[in-house]
Enzyme design. Structure first.
Site, PDB file in Angstrom:
ATOM      1  CG  ASP A  37      -0.326  -0.095   2.527  1.00  0.00           C
ATOM      2  OD1 ASP A  37       0.915  -0.170   2.599  1.00  0.00           O
ATOM      3  OD2 ASP A  37      -1.059  -0.099   3.534  1.00  0.00           O
TER       4      ASP A  37
ATOM      5  CG  ASP B 234       0.401  -4.117   2.067  1.00  0.00           C
ATOM      6  OD1 ASP B 234       0.450  -4.974   2.972  1.00  0.00           O
ATOM      7  OD2 ASP B 234       1.271  -3.242   1.920  1.00  0.00           O
TER       8      ASP B 234
ATOM      9  CD  GLU C 130       0.287  -1.534   8.184  1.00  0.00           C
ATOM     10  OE1 GLU C 130      -0.094  -0.838   9.155  1.00  0.00           O
ATOM     11  OE2 GLU C 130       0.807  -1.053   7.165  1.00  0.00           O
TER      12      GLU C 130
ATOM     13  CD  GLU D 151       7.670  -0.439   7.876  1.00  0.00           C
ATOM     14  OE1 GLU D 151       7.899   0.692   7.382  1.00  0.00           O
ATOM     15  OE2 GLU D 151       6.677  -1.127   7.574  1.00  0.00           O
TER      16      GLU D 151
END
Length: 290
Positions: A67, A106, A138, A205
């Protein structure tokens, strides 16, 4: 035998061409780590277009339709405004341009958080309309139930913990995670929850390196680092960042080339040739038959 799409130089259109290389599978990616040990690190880059997928595909294990296209392609300030339709359009393009890598798409902000049922409706659209092999979401413990729900229903899930860009408003910016005991513990708990829920891999991340190392050792599935550590089971970068197409990039990016400089040089030469009327030359024009 897989099918890819190559550019026909006569028409500039994509035509299917068989390739003698089988596409990697999600189980093959998952098996790259056994008993807590990984072999050759997994290579992943983001791709958003057919042509970039064609170039990257032979060298990668996974292609992520991130994304991040919100900023890279559309010039948005964050990933938050990215829509499901945008992800599907680019996901389908990357699948058409690849024949070797596992393509992961994503799930954009707002397309899965409401409930597992909400997530599976969105994920089903992605899988059916793109041909991708997996989706990425996520979130950690809060999303574990959804990860398990999707996985049990045949949708492979890649997790994403640590700095989660879709939560930038909650995090107060793109801040490195794990600098204190509380955030380090949260990254670990999130990764374990997603791993236990059945994710086939998890992106780590923007996490302090010792924390990323500990997480990689603690989870059974492969970890893919971005701003984490070389000890992760693989690495990912935004393709345009590593190619040097942007002047400003995060600290964790290494520019492997200066594509921006090359493009600018070529465009400047083109402009000069047009203004001097040296382009198009005879070989670029159609002449009467002799």
């Amino acid at each position: 035998m897989s099918t890819t799409y190559t550019l026909d130089t006569k028409t500039d259109r994509a035509h299917p061409t068989p390739k003698p290389m089988k596409r990697l599978t999600v189980p093959a990616i998952r098996k790259r780590k056994t008993d807590g040990q990984s072999g050759e690190p997994l290579v992943m880059l983001t791709a958003y277009t057919v042509r970039m997928a064609q170039i990257m595909d032979p060298h990668c294990d996974l292609l992520l339709v991130g994304d991040s296209l919100g900023q890279v392609i559309y010039g948005l300030d964050s990933t938050v405004p990215v829509s499901l339709d945008m992800m599907i359009a680019h996901g389908a393009a990357v699948v058409r341009g690849s024949y070797h890598s596992v393509v992961v798409v994503d799930m954009p902000f707002g397309s899965y958080e409401e409930s597992p049922e909400h997530a599976i409706r969105s994920a089903t659209r992605v899988m059916k309309e793109t041909g991708a092999a997996a989706i990425k979401m996520e979130g950690g413990e809060a999303m574990a139930e959804t990860v398990a729900f999707l996985t049990r229903r045949g949708i492979p899930v890649m997790g994403h913990v640590g700095l989660t860009p879709q939560a930038v408003n909650v995090l107060g910016g793109h801040k490195v995670q794990g600098r204190d005991d509380a955030t380090a513990a949260k990254v670990m708990a999130d990764a374990k929850a997603i791993d236990d829920a059945g994710a086939f891999s998890v992106v780590i991340e923007g996490v302090l390196e010792p924390v990323a190392i500990d997480v990689t050792k603690a989870v059974a599935c492969p970890t893919i680092g971005i701003g984490a550590t070389a000890q992760c089971d693989g690495q990912v970068l935004v393709g345009e960042d590593m190619l040097g197409l942007f002047e400003r990039v995060p600290r964790f990016v290494k520019k492997f080339d200066d594509m921006a400089g090359m493009v600018e040089k070529a465009v400047a030469q083109y402009a000069a040739d047009v203004r001097s009327r040296s382009f198009p030359a005879k070989e670029q024009t159609y002449q009467p038959a002799q």
